[in-house]
Design a protein around this motif. Structure first.
Motif, PDB file in Angstrom:
ATOM      1  N   THR A 125     -40.606 -16.539 -45.683  1.00 41.78           N
ATOM      2  CA  THR A 125     -40.429 -15.140 -46.119  1.00 41.78           C
ATOM      3  C   THR A 125     -41.749 -14.382 -46.193  1.00 41.78           C
ATOM      4  OG1 THR A 125     -40.486 -15.672 -48.496  1.00 41.78           O
ATOM      5  CG2 THR A 125     -38.326 -15.694 -47.404  1.00 41.78           C
ATOM      6  N   VAL A 126     -42.645 -14.687 -45.242  1.00 43.41           N
ATOM      7  CA  VAL A 126     -43.874 -13.893 -45.136  1.00 43.41           C
ATOM      8  C   VAL A 126     -43.480 -12.488 -44.679  1.00 43.41           C
ATOM      9  CG1 VAL A 126     -46.066 -13.664 -43.912  1.00 43.41           C
ATOM     10  CG2 VAL A 126     -45.258 -15.927 -44.596  1.00 43.41           C
ATOM     11  N   PRO A 127     -44.001 -11.441 -45.304  1.00 38.11           N
ATOM     12  CA  PRO A 127     -43.607 -10.084 -44.908  1.00 38.11           C
ATOM     13  C   PRO A 127     -44.070  -9.752 -43.493  1.00 38.11           C
ATOM     14  CG  PRO A 127     -45.378 -10.015 -46.531  1.00 38.11           C
ATOM     15  CD  PRO A 127     -44.930 -11.433 -46.460  1.00 38.11           C
ATOM     16  N   VAL A 128     -43.140  -9.666 -42.572  1.00 37.07           N
ATOM     17  CA  VAL A 128     -43.420  -9.382 -41.169  1.00 37.07           C
ATOM     18  C   VAL A 128     -43.074  -7.924 -40.886  1.00 37.07           C
ATOM     19  CG1 VAL A 128     -42.778  -9.936 -38.789  1.00 37.07           C
ATOM     20  CG2 VAL A 128     -43.012 -11.773 -40.486  1.00 37.07           C
ATOM     21  N   HIS A 129     -43.978  -7.215 -40.231  1.00 37.91           N
ATOM     22  CA  HIS A 129     -43.739  -5.808 -39.913  1.00 37.91           C
ATOM     23  C   HIS A 129     -42.731  -5.667 -38.777  1.00 37.91           C
ATOM     24  CE1 HIS A 129     -44.412  -1.584 -39.190  1.00 37.91           C
ATOM     25  NE2 HIS A 129     -44.737  -1.839 -37.930  1.00 37.91           N
ATOM     26  N   ALA A 130     -42.918  -6.461 -37.717  1.00 34.91           N
ATOM     27  CA  ALA A 130     -42.020  -6.361 -36.571  1.00 34.91           C
ATOM     28  C   ALA A 130     -42.139  -7.608 -35.703  1.00 34.91           C
ATOM     29  CB  ALA A 130     -42.329  -5.119 -35.746  1.00 34.91           C
ATOM     30  N   LEU A 131     -41.064  -7.911 -34.990  1.00 33.81           N
ATOM     31  CA  LEU A 131     -41.058  -8.983 -34.003  1.00 33.81           C
ATOM     32  C   LEU A 131     -41.077  -8.369 -32.609  1.00 33.81           C
ATOM     33  CD1 LEU A 131     -38.439 -11.592 -35.285  1.00 33.81           C
ATOM     34  CD2 LEU A 131     -40.920 -11.763 -35.351  1.00 33.81           C
ATOM     35  N   TYR A 132     -41.878  -8.941 -31.727  1.00 33.02           N
ATOM     36  CA  TYR A 132     -41.974  -8.474 -30.346  1.00 33.02           C
ATOM     37  C   TYR A 132     -41.499  -9.594 -29.427  1.00 33.02           C
ATOM     38  CZ  TYR A 132     -44.723  -4.500 -31.985  1.00 33.02           C
ATOM     39  OH  TYR A 132     -45.131  -3.347 -32.614  1.00 33.02           O
ATOM     40  N   VAL A 133     -40.557  -9.262 -28.556  1.00 39.37           N
ATOM     41  CA  VAL A 133     -39.978 -10.240 -27.644  1.00 39.37           C
ATOM     42  C   VAL A 133     -40.212  -9.765 -26.215  1.00 39.37           C
ATOM     43  CG1 VAL A 133     -37.882 -11.474 -26.974  1.00 39.37           C
ATOM     44  CG2 VAL A 133     -38.215 -10.776 -29.357  1.00 39.37           C
ATOM     45  N   GLU A 190     -31.950 -22.017 -28.935  1.00 40.79           N
ATOM     46  CA  GLU A 190     -31.516 -22.168 -30.333  1.00 40.79           C
ATOM     47  C   GLU A 190     -32.569 -21.671 -31.312  1.00 40.79           C
ATOM     48  OE1 GLU A 190     -30.066 -25.724 -33.394  1.00 40.79           O
ATOM     49  OE2 GLU A 190     -30.233 -26.107 -31.241  1.00 40.79           O
ATOM     50  N   LYS A 191     -33.836 -21.953 -31.015  1.00 44.80           N
ATOM     51  CA  LYS A 191     -34.912 -21.550 -31.920  1.00 44.80           C
ATOM     52  C   LYS A 191     -35.042 -20.026 -31.959  1.00 44.80           C
ATOM     53  CE  LYS A 191     -37.996 -24.494 -32.405  1.00 44.80           C
ATOM     54  NZ  LYS A 191     -39.068 -25.486 -32.234  1.00 44.80           N
ATOM     55  N   VAL A 192     -34.955 -19.394 -30.786  1.00 45.70           N
ATOM     56  CA  VAL A 192     -35.051 -17.934 -30.734  1.00 45.70           C
ATOM     57  C   VAL A 192     -33.865 -17.297 -31.455  1.00 45.70           C
ATOM     58  CG1 VAL A 192     -35.007 -15.928 -29.203  1.00 45.70           C
ATOM     59  CG2 VAL A 192     -36.439 -17.895 -28.639  1.00 45.70           C
ATOM     60  N   ARG A 193     -32.689 -17.873 -31.298  1.00 48.45           N
ATOM     61  CA  ARG A 193     -31.521 -17.325 -32.004  1.00 48.45           C
ATOM     62  C   ARG A 193     -31.687 -17.435 -33.515  1.00 48.45           C
ATOM     63  NH1 ARG A 193     -28.716 -19.840 -27.670  1.00 48.45           N
ATOM     64  NH2 ARG A 193     -28.213 -21.660 -28.957  1.00 48.45           N
ATOM     65  N   GLU A 194     -32.298 -18.528 -33.975  1.00 50.37           N
ATOM     66  CA  GLU A 194     -32.553 -18.673 -35.414  1.00 50.37           C
ATOM     67  C   GLU A 194     -33.562 -17.634 -35.893  1.00 50.37           C
ATOM     68  OE1 GLU A 194     -33.694 -22.113 -38.729  1.00 50.37           O
ATOM     69  OE2 GLU A 194     -33.802 -22.576 -36.577  1.00 50.37           O
ATOM     70  N   ILE A 195     -34.581 -17.368 -35.055  1.00 52.00           N
ATOM     71  CA  ILE A 195     -35.559 -16.335 -35.392  1.00 52.00           C
ATOM     72  C   ILE A 195     -34.868 -14.983 -35.527  1.00 52.00           C
ATOM     73  CG2 ILE A 195     -37.503 -15.006 -34.457  1.00 52.00           C
ATOM     74  CD1 ILE A 195     -38.565 -17.639 -33.283  1.00 52.00           C
ATOM     75  N   PHE A 196     -34.001 -14.665 -34.585  1.00 55.59           N
ATOM     76  CA  PHE A 196     -33.289 -13.388 -34.634  1.00 55.59           C
ATOM     77  C   PHE A 196     -32.406 -13.299 -35.881  1.00 55.59           C
ATOM     78  CE2 PHE A 196     -33.288 -12.660 -29.732  1.00 55.59           C
ATOM     79  CZ  PHE A 196     -34.658 -12.452 -29.799  1.00 55.59           C
ATOM     80  N   LYS A 197     -31.775 -14.403 -36.242  1.00 53.50           N
ATOM     81  CA  LYS A 197     -30.908 -14.416 -37.419  1.00 53.50           C
ATOM     82  C   LYS A 197     -31.710 -14.149 -38.696  1.00 53.50           C
ATOM     83  CE  LYS A 197     -27.713 -17.495 -39.928  1.00 53.50           C
ATOM     84  NZ  LYS A 197     -28.530 -17.639 -41.152  1.00 53.50           N
ATOM     85  N   GLU A 211     -31.647 -10.890 -41.335  1.00 57.08           N
ATOM     86  CA  GLU A 211     -31.443 -11.054 -42.772  1.00 57.08           C
ATOM     87  C   GLU A 211     -32.566 -10.410 -43.581  1.00 57.08           C
ATOM     88  OE1 GLU A 211     -31.129 -15.241 -43.261  1.00 57.08           O
ATOM     89  OE2 GLU A 211     -29.061 -15.371 -42.505  1.00 57.08           O
ATOM     90  N   GLN A 212     -33.781 -10.440 -43.029  1.00 58.79           N
ATOM     91  CA  GLN A 212     -34.938  -9.898 -43.737  1.00 58.79           C
ATOM     92  C   GLN A 212     -35.264  -8.460 -43.315  1.00 58.79           C
ATOM     93  OE1 GLN A 212     -38.235 -12.738 -43.534  1.00 58.79           O
ATOM     94  NE2 GLN A 212     -36.801 -14.458 -43.602  1.00 58.79           N
ATOM     95  N   HIS A 213     -34.393  -7.866 -42.509  1.00 60.24           N
ATOM     96  CA  HIS A 213     -34.530  -6.468 -42.070  1.00 60.24           C
ATOM     97  C   HIS A 213     -35.856  -6.232 -41.340  1.00 60.24           C
ATOM     98  CE1 HIS A 213     -31.013  -5.675 -44.523  1.00 60.24           C
ATOM     99  NE2 HIS A 213     -31.617  -6.224 -45.561  1.00 60.24           N
ATOM    100  N   VAL A 214     -36.205  -7.163 -40.455  1.00 57.72           N
ATOM    101  CA  VAL A 214     -37.419  -7.052 -39.649  1.00 57.72           C
ATOM    102  C   VAL A 214     -37.058  -6.394 -38.315  1.00 57.72           C
ATOM    103  CG1 VAL A 214     -39.268  -8.308 -38.481  1.00 57.72           C
ATOM    104  CG2 VAL A 214     -38.453  -9.079 -40.718  1.00 57.72           C
TER     105      VAL A 214
END
Length: 314
Positions: free
Chosen positions: A87-95, A103-110, A114-117
């Motif tokens: 739960t480190v505060p992340v500003h945005a994810l770039y793909v 599976e790992k990427v899908r977990e990241i997206f999930k 949930e954390q509204h990133v």
């Protein structure tokens, strides 16, 4: 008619060169009031006005919160997944476009949802530039620069809680994982904040965030340019300053200085306290050990010291 200076509608000039004004306008202005009476705090000669000005000057003189270094980038699927799990505060994810949704990427997206990133899809070449050529595996996280507190904030927090101040100061601790562990201990044992130097010391990075297990979001961290000057300011504000060192002459559990407002200084691994910092401390304390081990890891030493202080105060 031409040549006639007394044309109809001409305005008679006064000796001062101004048009003669009707008396009605002047009389009306003279009868107008000065408006409502200003509030007490807006009247320069009133005590409340002076008090308000003094408060504004104190606020302007108060050190501003310092913004940390530039935003940090964390690249790679495993690293990004660990950030989100911690739960480190992340500003945005770039793909990167065309990245396989395993599976790992899908977990990241999930977790991001949930954390509204925010999730942004960009070109792979652009992601290479943003991450400085790191091996990002098509995904990277951007962390905002950490907003550091100032030392006075920590004292204010103690005052708000009606508790004697307990502040941890780090003198040259360079491992961000140790910094994160110390922040976690500070949270667990009721410290009001941590102070770190601006140079030659660990800063609040992704590694520190992860090790703190979320405590970095609860415990304010102040960053200062001059550690010795900051310690003297704490002393002027009524705090006792104790330094933790292997050669300390007093067992920390037996110190007479830990009941009231206290600042605990933790030195770096190997070097311990710097000379000027050690000379500024009111007392040098130690953690007694039965073996010949020279020194403890800074994170472990901080945890033991904070536990001893918590026990003494209880």
């Amino acid at each position: 008619m031409p040549g006639n200076s007394k044309r109809k509608g001409a305005i008679k000039k006064t000796g001062k060169g101004n048009p003669t004004a009707g008396s009605g306008g002047r009389r009306r202005q003279g009868l107008e009031g000065k408006g409502p009476t200003p509030r007490a705090e807006d009247r320069p000669n009133h005590k409340l006005y002076k008090m308000k000005n003094a408060a504004q000057k104190r606020e302007q003189a108060r050190p501003k919160r310092k913004q940390g270094d530039a935003a940090e980038w964390v690249a790679g699927r495993n690293s990004v997944l660990e950030l989100l799990k911690a739960t480190v505060p992340v500003h945005a994810l770039y793909v990167a476009e065309g990245t396989d949704r395993d599976e790992k990427v899908r977990e990241i997206f999930k977790l991001a949802a949930e954390q509204h990133v925010s999730l942004l899809e960009i070109g792979r070449i652009e992601l290479d530039k943003l991450t400085g050529g790191a091996v990002h595996q098509g995904i990277a996280a951007k962390l905002n620069a950490y907003e550091y507190a100032n030392p006075q904030d920590l004292l204010d927090l103690a005052a708000e809680r009606a508790e004697p101040a307990l502040i941890v100061v780090l003198d040259g601790v360079t491992d961000p994982r140790n910094l994160g562990a110390i922040i976690r201990s500070a949270s667990g044992f009721g410290a009001h904040g941590v102070v770190i130097p601006e140079r030659r010391a660990a800063q609040i990075t992704a590694a520190a965030w992860k090790t703190s297990a979320g405590a970095a979001a609860r415990v304010p961290v102040a960053r200062v340019t001059n550690l010795t000057r900051t310690l003297k300011q704490f002393q002027d504000d009524g705090c006792m300053v104790i330094g933790l060192a292997a050669d300390g002459t007093v067992d920390i559990a037996e110190s007479q200085m830990i009941d009231g407002p206290v600042v605990v200084v933790i030195g770096s691994e190997g070097k311990g306290l710097s000379r000027l910092v050690g000379e500024t401390c009111d007392e040098i304390v130690s953690i007694p050990m039965s073996t010949g081990l020279e020194s403890l890891n800074a994170g472990v030493a901080a945890g033991i010291a904070l536990y001893a202080i918590a026990q003494a105060r209880a």
